[in-house]
Every structure is written in C-alpha cells, then in structure tokens.
Design a protein around this motif. Sequence first.
Motif, mmCIF file in Angstrom:
data_model
loop_
_atom_site.group_PDB
_atom_site.id
_atom_site.type_symbol
_atom_site.label_atom_id
_atom_site.label_comp_id
_atom_site.label_asym_id
_atom_site.label_seq_id
_atom_site.Cartn_x
_atom_site.Cartn_y
_atom_site.Cartn_z
ATOM 1 N N LEU A 122 44.739 46.102 39.422
ATOM 2 C CA LEU A 122 43.260 46.532 39.163
ATOM 3 C C LEU A 122 43.084 48.046 39.578
ATOM 4 O O LEU A 122 42.325 48.587 38.820
ATOM 5 C CB LEU A 122 42.446 45.488 39.912
ATOM 6 N N ILE A 153 49.414 42.554 32.700
ATOM 7 C CA ILE A 153 50.330 43.177 33.447
ATOM 8 C C ILE A 153 51.664 43.567 32.885
ATOM 9 O O ILE A 153 52.537 43.875 33.517
ATOM 10 C CB ILE A 153 50.723 42.219 34.901
ATOM 11 N N GLY A 175 40.715 42.166 34.757
ATOM 12 C CA GLY A 175 41.477 43.709 34.827
ATOM 13 C C GLY A 175 41.122 44.532 33.540
ATOM 14 O O GLY A 175 41.351 45.842 33.720
ATOM 15 N N LEU A 194 47.771 41.256 39.941
ATOM 16 C CA LEU A 194 46.282 42.028 39.837
ATOM 17 C C LEU A 194 45.569 42.494 40.979
ATOM 18 O O LEU A 194 45.477 43.856 41.044
ATOM 19 C CB LEU A 194 45.279 41.259 38.946
ATOM 20 N N SER A 242 47.625 36.817 31.769
ATOM 21 C CA SER A 242 48.463 37.942 31.050
ATOM 22 C C SER A 242 49.182 37.348 29.892
ATOM 23 O O SER A 242 50.051 38.008 29.279
ATOM 24 C CB SER A 242 49.234 38.823 31.996
#
Length: 472
Positions: free
Chosen positions: A358, A74, A275, A353, A302
Amino acid sequence: MAALRDLSRDQAGGNDELDAVEQARRHLVQPWPYAGSVGEEARALIGEGDGIYITDSTGQRLIDGPAGMWCINIGHRREELARVMYDQAMQLCYNTPWYTMNAPSAELAERIASHAPGDLNHVFYTTGGSSAVETALRFMQFYNNVRGRPEKKLILSRGGAYHGSTYLSASLNGRPRDRDWMDGADELVVKMTSPDPFRRPKDMTSEAFSDFLVEEFSATVARVGAERIGAFVGEPVQASGGVIIPPDNYLQRIREICRANEILYVSDEVVTAFGRLGHVFASGQVFGLDPDMITFAKGVTSGYFPLGGVVISERLLQDLRRSNHPDALFGHGLTYTSHPIGCAVALKNLDILEDGVLAHARNVAPYFQAQLKTLEDLPLVGEVRGIGLMACVECVADRESKNPLQLDKNVGARIDAHCHELGLLVRPLINMCVMSPPLTISREQIDDMVSILREGISRTMDDLRKEGVWQG
C-alpha cells in the motif's frame, strides 16, 4: 484488449496450446461474445504470470497493464498465497455457511471492518463484484420491507457506471453497449448524468459542472420522491466507464442528500478497494465518505481466488434488530459465501498489502500519473486522466470537439494490438485505453509501459492516416 483478439492455429506455441485453442472454439462460450462468433471463438491464450508480467502462447512476455481485470494487485506468482490455498484446503476446504462457519471468515471480517470508514463494522461475503452489488441491493430491499417501507425500492445510478453482470446489478450499468441487446430491471432504476468532467459543456467550469450534477441529483429525488428511492449506487471512480474521476466535493454533497432523504449510499469499491488508490478502502481515506455500505471484490484476494462482499453499517443492523419483525428472514446467500479458502487467501493478501505494498502504491502513483500524462502531446490523445494506479488514455478525432465517433470504433483495440507486439497488454474500451497495473510496479517498469504505449498510439495514428480514417 489483446485477449479479445482471435487466435489462429499458427499463433499457438505447441500441441497443448493448439488443443486449448481448438477446445475453446468447439466448446467454450466466452464472456461478452458477439452473436456472430458466439461459441466459436478462441481468445489470446495466456500461459504464465510472474510479478507484473504475463507470457502468451507464443512465449512473448507482456506487462500486464490491466492487472488481469483490475485485480492482480500484489502481482502474479506469489508463492505465499499459493501455499495458503494449499494449507487451508488441507485443513478445511469448505463448510456450508447456512448453519456452520469457519475461522478465516470471522478473522477477515474483523480485519476488513478495521479499515472501513464510519460505522461499517459488518461483512457479508459473496463470490465477486456482481454478487456483492446484488447483495447490497437485496439488503436494501429487505431493510425497507422490515421497516414498513415496501415502496422505497428505486435505485439511483449514473451514465458511465458499471456495477456487474447479474440481472439487478447489470440494470444499473450506464454504458449503452452493456444494455443494447440485454434486458434489465428498468422499472427499478433511475439514471443520471455521468460525472465526467472531460465531457462537460465547453463553457462550463469544473465547479459549475459539480453544481449541475448535485442539482440534477437533488431534482431527481424531488421529482421521483424520496419515499420511493431506496439506494444510490456509485463508484468513487467510474472504472470501466473510462476511469472517470468526479469533480471535487461532488461525492460528499451527494452523500449529504442521501442522508437527508434516508437513501442508502452504496459505494461500489469493487475496483478501488484493496490498494488501487493506495488504501484498503478509498471511500473514507481518499474521498472523505462514510457510506452505508461498501461493495468489494477483485483486489481482496488479488485475483487468486473468487471472493467479494459487502461491508454494512452498524446502524442499519441495529435498525433491523430494533424492528417489530424479529422473525423477518433475509433470504439471501450463496453456496460459496464465506468460503474458507477465499478468506484465508484474503487474509494473507491483506498482510502483504499492509506490509509495504500500500505504501509503495501511494509512493509510485504520482510518477505513474505524471509519465502517462506526457502522452497528451500525441495528437490522437484527447486526455490522460487517472488517480492512484489506475488511468485512462482517451482518444478523440480532434481536441476541439472531443468527438470520438469520427474515429474507427476499434481504435483502442488497434492500440492494444500494437502494444501486444511490443510487450504490453492494454485494456481497450472503444476509443480508450485503460491501465491499472499490479501495485508492485516499479518506476523503471512504468517507463517501459509508457514507452510501449506511446509507440502503440503512434503506430495507430499512422494506420488511421494511411486508411484515411483520421487526418490529425
């Protein structure tokens, strides 16, 4: 990558940076060091991150092409994750998982199970990808011991695979340089051919290559004996092997052989989950698989906090509960299993996400792949391949032989060095350059990344020609 290049004093941007470089040279042992420089090496110093960018010690802003190590999904400097870390630490910074539990770990387990395919309804937390794979393998051993099959312990892996750095997980690795000077549990592992279509025989179709791989797998099971094989561990996409995407239907056919022979199928999604391919898990959504276990790490937070885990099939746990050894102990756990801060961060990361990242990754991925594919007009480039937001540029001496060995073995590092000067961090793998940027990357930023990579490859071609290493 640029982070592997040595920093001299005059490259550092100030006293703090100078101190860090000297401190590293004197005291810090870097991961994956060479014997000739172990304990005396400083690597490129990164000072800041913001979005898809990082800033090095000279103040130069760089696109973070590898997203750290496949993990800053992210992006850097997300304040909401930093606040979650602070808030959770102020509420509960740690609890022992041996005889207590915390709420974030339970909530996260439910959220993860809701995204997992098939009946993968249970989560065991670790501290990263290596320990996740190690946990899956130890669970397989325990499962077969409890079921009265102590001989069913061998593990099937493949060339090109990367599964970790702990003793057992590293034993599965299929890249020669990972094992040239390192020991492993070779008596427990059987390796097969890498599912790399680019390296298939010249006169073999992709469909025939898939048939060959499946037949090799089936023959291996027959030769070794299904009664001795406990698990197959495979990445849906071999990430550190060079973003190897297997032929169509190959993975599903391997899954069926595993099911028919009671071989546990472990899908190693340490890279592809959360993701990277546009979904929380790629096994089901992208590849149509229902594994017995899925390993994850990296993108689950992340990269903001070390966390990993294994999602385990309901059926396997039911088998254990129905066994006649109810007192058998799965003697495995880590001090930081189910860490409350890590799980709280993962929950927030999953919120972000699901709240558009996503979808953005799925939307921008075709553009990412198409723009990188344009680099195939460069004569040094043998193939550009990828899926989702991960890709590899493989360089070859010539396209006819696809021979990388005639090139300088550091051609990837050469490209990365030029790209670093131009504003892009690349992950070099000998003759390959891997790209896996944060999932928040825009089309305009993709254009910048590809433009810099094109120039970096072009400059490398000029260097190789001048040195007489390559005549392309």
